[in-house]
Design a protein around this motif. Structure first.
Motif, PDB file in Angstrom:
ATOM      1  N   ILE A  62       0.795  -1.414   0.022  1.00 32.59           N
ATOM      2  CA  ILE A  62      -0.012  -0.035  -0.269  1.00 32.59           C
ATOM      3  C   ILE A  62       0.716   1.235  -0.082  1.00 32.59           C
ATOM      4  O   ILE A  62       0.524   2.132  -0.707  1.00 32.59           O
ATOM      5  CB  ILE A  62      -0.993   0.073   1.094  1.00 32.59           C
ATOM      6  CG1 ILE A  62      -2.037  -1.273   1.087  1.00 32.59           C
ATOM      7  CG2 ILE A  62      -1.677   1.325   1.391  1.00 32.59           C
ATOM      8  CD1 ILE A  62      -2.738  -1.368   2.347  1.00 32.59           C
ATOM      9  N   VAL A  94      -6.280   5.734   2.477  1.00 32.32           N
ATOM     10  CA  VAL A  94      -6.107   4.252   2.721  1.00 32.32           C
ATOM     11  C   VAL A  94      -7.434   3.645   3.642  1.00 32.32           C
ATOM     12  O   VAL A  94      -7.665   2.542   3.121  1.00 32.32           O
ATOM     13  CB  VAL A  94      -4.894   3.963   3.274  1.00 32.32           C
ATOM     14  CG1 VAL A  94      -4.687   2.570   3.854  1.00 32.32           C
ATOM     15  CG2 VAL A  94      -3.664   4.170   2.567  1.00 32.32           C
ATOM     16  N   PHE A  98      -9.422   1.561   0.736  1.00 37.07           N
ATOM     17  CA  PHE A  98      -8.930  -0.100   0.928  1.00 37.07           C
ATOM     18  C   PHE A  98      -9.340  -0.831   2.071  1.00 37.07           C
ATOM     19  O   PHE A  98      -9.960  -1.735   1.932  1.00 37.07           O
ATOM     20  CB  PHE A  98      -7.394  -0.045   0.544  1.00 37.07           C
ATOM     21  CG  PHE A  98      -6.626  -1.230   0.982  1.00 37.07           C
ATOM     22  CD1 PHE A  98      -6.738  -2.164  -0.039  1.00 37.07           C
ATOM     23  CD2 PHE A  98      -6.192  -1.481   2.038  1.00 37.07           C
ATOM     24  CE1 PHE A  98      -6.237  -3.498  -0.235  1.00 37.07           C
ATOM     25  CE2 PHE A  98      -5.530  -2.824   2.381  1.00 37.07           C
ATOM     26  CZ  PHE A  98      -5.461  -3.915   1.286  1.00 37.07           C
TER      27      PHE A  98
END
Length: 136
Positions: A62, A94, A98
């Motif tokens: 990431i 993030v 995600f």
């Protein structure tokens, strides 16, 4: 703008992601079972250690993707406060793009305030580490 595909840059991205992932783990010291659950969902084995290793692998990946995107977009912190703000935005991105989707669909984990804050601080740690590496 730096070349985002330069191996030195990718190394800085990966190291920054690793640092962010390592510094995020202490947020979960009172709830290490989160890592055991992640380990079980991926490997079939309940193991905090394996879960932390998987978390660190995801953190590096990431970090590389996020910092590459920022670099390609030409976004960079020119000072501590700007880098801190970019880190907060990175951590929020993030979390929303995600972690929440993955954890709500694949790993049905309880979403807590610690979970949200740890992800925001992940972004802060990643970007500040990258900022320091860029200066040095």
């Amino acid at each position: 703008m730096r070349n985002p595909l330069n191996p030195m840059e990718i190394g800085k991205y990966a190291l920054s992601g690793l640092i962010g992932g390592l510094l995020e783990v202490p947020f979960y010291l009172k709830d290490l079972e989160v890592f055991s659950e992640i380990s079980f969902r991926i490997t079939g084995v309940h193991s905090v250690v394996v879960g932390v290793i998987l978390h660190l692998i995801a953190s590096v990946i990431i970090g590389v993707v996020a910092l590459s995107l920022l670099n390609v977009a030409g976004i960079e912190g020119r000072g501590f406060w700007a880098s801190l703000l970019i880190g907060i935005m990175l951590g929020s991105s993030v979390l929303s793009l995600f972690s929440l989707p993955v954890h709500l669909t694949v790993f049905p984990l309880k979403i807590t305030l610690v979970y949200v804050i740890s992800h925001i601080f992940y972004g802060v740690f990643v970007y500040l580490a990258y900022w320091v590496l860029q200066r040095g």
